[in-house]
Write a protein that holds these residues in place. Structure first.
Motif, PDB file in Angstrom:
ATOM      1  N   LEU A 322      36.182  37.815  32.496  1.00 30.84           N
ATOM      2  CA  LEU A 322      35.016  38.088  33.634  1.00 30.84           C
ATOM      3  C   LEU A 322      33.872  37.725  33.110  1.00 30.84           C
ATOM      4  CD1 LEU A 322      36.104  41.229  35.605  1.00 30.84           C
ATOM      5  CD2 LEU A 322      36.590  38.979  36.153  1.00 30.84           C
ATOM      6  N   ALA A 323      33.711  37.867  31.610  1.00 26.69           N
ATOM      7  CA  ALA A 323      32.410  37.455  31.020  1.00 26.69           C
ATOM      8  C   ALA A 323      32.210  35.870  31.176  1.00 26.69           C
ATOM      9  CB  ALA A 323      32.441  37.821  29.639  1.00 26.69           C
ATOM     10  N   SER A 324      33.758  35.138  30.780  1.00 24.85           N
ATOM     11  CA  SER A 324      33.605  33.693  31.009  1.00 24.85           C
ATOM     12  C   SER A 324      33.053  33.167  32.388  1.00 24.85           C
ATOM     13  CB  SER A 324      35.046  33.207  30.550  1.00 24.85           C
ATOM     14  OG  SER A 324      35.801  33.695  31.648  1.00 24.85           O
ATOM     15  N   ALA A 325      33.473  33.926  33.415  1.00 19.92           N
ATOM     16  CA  ALA A 325      32.929  33.589  34.874  1.00 19.92           C
ATOM     17  C   ALA A 325      31.637  33.804  34.754  1.00 19.92           C
ATOM     18  CB  ALA A 325      33.796  34.376  35.806  1.00 19.92           C
ATOM     19  N   ASP A 326      31.248  34.833  34.364  1.00 22.65           N
ATOM     20  CA  ASP A 326      29.641  35.142  34.383  1.00 22.65           C
ATOM     21  C   ASP A 326      28.808  34.043  33.730  1.00 22.65           C
ATOM     22  OD1 ASP A 326      29.764  37.783  35.758  1.00 22.65           O
ATOM     23  OD2 ASP A 326      30.009  38.652  33.696  1.00 22.65           O
ATOM     24  N   ALA A 327      29.358  33.438  32.437  1.00 22.81           N
ATOM     25  CA  ALA A 327      28.816  32.561  31.763  1.00 22.81           C
ATOM     26  C   ALA A 327      28.960  31.202  32.571  1.00 22.81           C
ATOM     27  CB  ALA A 327      29.627  32.085  30.379  1.00 22.81           C
ATOM     28  N   ALA A 328      29.995  30.895  33.596  1.00 20.20           N
ATOM     29  CA  ALA A 328      30.037  29.787  34.254  1.00 20.20           C
ATOM     30  C   ALA A 328      28.916  29.947  35.172  1.00 20.20           C
ATOM     31  CB  ALA A 328      31.483  29.762  34.900  1.00 20.20           C
ATOM     32  N   HIS A 329      28.641  30.950  35.815  1.00 13.32           N
ATOM     33  CA  HIS A 329      27.501  31.233  36.840  1.00 13.32           C
ATOM     34  C   HIS A 329      26.405  30.731  36.213  1.00 13.32           C
ATOM     35  CE1 HIS A 329      25.129  32.873  39.971  1.00 13.32           C
ATOM     36  NE2 HIS A 329      24.559  33.513  38.896  1.00 13.32           N
ATOM     37  N   GLN A 330      25.981  31.092  34.833  1.00 12.32           N
ATOM     38  CA  GLN A 330      24.727  30.669  34.305  1.00 12.32           C
ATOM     39  C   GLN A 330      24.647  29.072  34.122  1.00 12.32           C
ATOM     40  OE1 GLN A 330      22.038  32.629  33.842  1.00 12.32           O
ATOM     41  NE2 GLN A 330      23.341  34.396  34.677  1.00 12.32           N
ATOM     42  N   ALA A 331      25.957  28.625  33.576  1.00 14.26           N
ATOM     43  CA  ALA A 331      25.853  27.172  33.201  1.00 14.26           C
ATOM     44  C   ALA A 331      25.928  26.380  34.709  1.00 14.26           C
ATOM     45  CB  ALA A 331      27.386  26.996  32.599  1.00 14.26           C
ATOM     46  N   LEU A 332      26.358  26.695  35.618  1.00 12.78           N
ATOM     47  CA  LEU A 332      26.168  25.934  37.025  1.00 12.78           C
ATOM     48  C   LEU A 332      24.726  26.114  37.314  1.00 12.78           C
ATOM     49  CD1 LEU A 332      29.341  27.000  38.663  1.00 12.78           C
ATOM     50  CD2 LEU A 332      28.709  24.615  37.732  1.00 12.78           C
ATOM     51  N   GLY A 333      24.271  27.380  37.403  1.00  8.72           N
ATOM     52  CA  GLY A 333      22.800  27.340  37.454  1.00  8.72           C
ATOM     53  C   GLY A 333      21.847  26.374  36.719  1.00  8.72           C
TER      54      GLY A 333
END
Length: 480
Positions: A322-333
């Motif tokens: 789930l941390a990698s999904a959180d990081a994906a959220h930041q990267a896409l932002g």
């Protein structure tokens, strides 16, 4: 560094154990087949890792200027579909159609291109029977007393060359269930021989078809050979699937196909490594076997899930957290913010359509290394890293609108190649009055050349979570 227009896409070949250039064998269309879903339940993110990477592979081919023909099958008859449809009290067709619709909805949410053809096993029973008859005539298959038909591995000298499996390592039945190996029901000559046709059993219910050997249904491996050869020819360019399919499924496909035709089956083999979750194997009992719906319920978007699934190299296991999904959220932002800044500088052009992207590959500028990484064995993590590196090197305030427009198009070329869709860029947050006052004091200190005071005020602003950016005639504040 070569010009991006000269790049030839390359990919590791499981059969040859080396990276090879990709080119259509007929000089016109790159024809490839990918093993699709077994539709007896929702696909999980481990399944979709393979499908996402196959989608990026197809995009790489098409944006390189190649015409493609992509066939992905649907397994709508096997032990699991029969078992679960009967348990659900539904016909096999109604049961599998509902799960196929769910798969299509998830695939669309993850921005997968639709295959050009999506044949199902049930609709191709005659082709499978005809192929089995050909194998029997060639002496490579035989019918047992109960009406089942088996492939005779001893008749195919090259068996095992894809997976490098040796005869002593063959498991009984080459992938068939232990229950299916009951000697009273399955009379095979050698323990490694695998089923081409399964005789009807009481637990199959109404799910059987007539054949020259009696009522029954095809074995799992047979469908892919029959459908791949029908739609792509006896020899085609590439076959893909998860690494778990290398043996026995793909090994058996090769054996039965080449024994029937005497020709090479697929000229290139593309396998994606396993997906782990939280460092371990996905399991319902552990509670980490995520579907797309499970992750959406936790607040993650399909775009964020796709970003994670595409972020690791396809030949290496990927650990989903789930941390990698959180990081994906930041990267896409960050990507969305960069794209919005370039668009604003360029006069807000519309992003290019996918079909228009191939024409842009000769003008990628600082994004050319990202495209080169993708063409070099589908190196998605390197492509993402080089995309962020290119953006870091662009000062939007110092480029012309035409340069911004070129960068905007090039960024969307790489995003299109990766299949990444961007969220709406969040509106700029206005700094509170006290932060604006600090920034004004810093600006005045700079004008007075009081550098120690300006630096101290900058650090105070940063500690509060803001960044001050100087412009020619003033400053801007943005969240760190």
């Amino acid at each position: 560094m070569p010009e991006s227009t000269d790049l030839k896409p390359k990919l590791y070949d499981t059969m040859e154990r080396k990276v090879r250039e990709l080119a259509p064998s007929d000089g016109e269309t790159y024809r490839f087949y990918c093993c699709g879903p077994t539709v007896y339940g929702p696909a999980h993110i481990g399944n979709f890792r393979t499908f996402v990477l196959q989608d990026v592979f197809r995009r790489m081919l098409e944006l390189s200027g190649l015409k493609t023909k992509h066939v992905r099958n649907v397994t709508d008859v096997d032990d699991k579909t029969i078992r679960d449809s009967i348990k659900a009290g539904q016909s096999l067709k109604d049961f599998t159609e509902s799960w196929k619709a769910r798969f299509h909805a998830d695939a669309a949410a993850l921005n997968l291109l639709e295959p050009h053809l999506e044949p199902g096993a049930v609709d191709h029973i005659p082709e499978q029977i005809a192929l089995i008859e050909k194998l029997i005539a060639a002496g490579c298959a035989y019918a047992s007393a109960d009406g089942s038909v088996y492939f005779r591995i001893a008749a195919f000298d090259d068996y095992g060359r894809l997976s490098r499996v040796r005869e002593r390592e063959l498991k009984a039945g080459a992938g068939e269930s232990v229950a299916a190996m009951d000697a009273d029901e399955y009379d095979r000559e050698a323990v490694g021989d695998f089923a081409l046709w399964k005789a009807r059993k009481p637990e199959d219910g109404d799910n059987f078809w007539p054949s020259p050997w009696g009522e029954g249904r095809p074995g799992w491996h047979m469908e892919c050979s029959a459908m791949a050869m029908r739609y792509l020819g006896e020899t085609f360019d590439l076959h893909g699937g998860g690494v778990d399919l290398c043996f026995p499924h793909h090994e058996n496909e090769i054996a039965q196909s080449e024994a029937a035709t005497g020709k090479p089956f697929a000229l290139h083999w593309f396998h994606s490594a396993h997906l782990m979750v939280d460092g371990g194997k996905m399991s319902k009992s552990v509670g980490n076997l995520y579907t797309l719906a499970d992750l959406e319920a936790k607040g993650y978007t399909p775009a964020e899930v796709r970003y994670v699934l595409a972020s690791g190299h396809y030949r290496q296991p990927l650990n989903f957290t789930l941390a990698s999904a959180d990081a994906a959220h930041q990267a896409l932002g960050k990507l969305a913010k960069a794209a919005a800044a370039l668009a604003a500088r360029a006069g807000d052009p519309a992003p290019p359509r996918y079909e228009d992207l191939p024409a842009l590959r000769g003008a990628l500028g600082p994004f050319a290394p990202a495209w080169e990484a993708l063409c070099n064995d589908l190196n998605t993590p390197d492509a993402l890293g080089k995309t962020f590196g290119a953006l870091k090197g662009i000062d939007v305030e110092k480029i012309t609108p035409d340069e911004a427009a070129a960068h905007f198009r090039a960024l969307h070329f790489v995003l299109g190649a990766l299949g990444i869709t961007l969220p709406e860029a969040a509106p700029a947050e206005e700094a509170p009055p006290e932060i604006q006052a600090l920034a004004q004091r810093r600006w005045e200190a700079k004008q007075a050349k009081d550098w120690p005071a300006a630096d101290a005020l900058r650090d105070e602003i940063k500690a509060a979570g803001w960044i001050v950016k100087d412009a020619k005639d003033g400053f801007e504040l943005e969240r760190e």
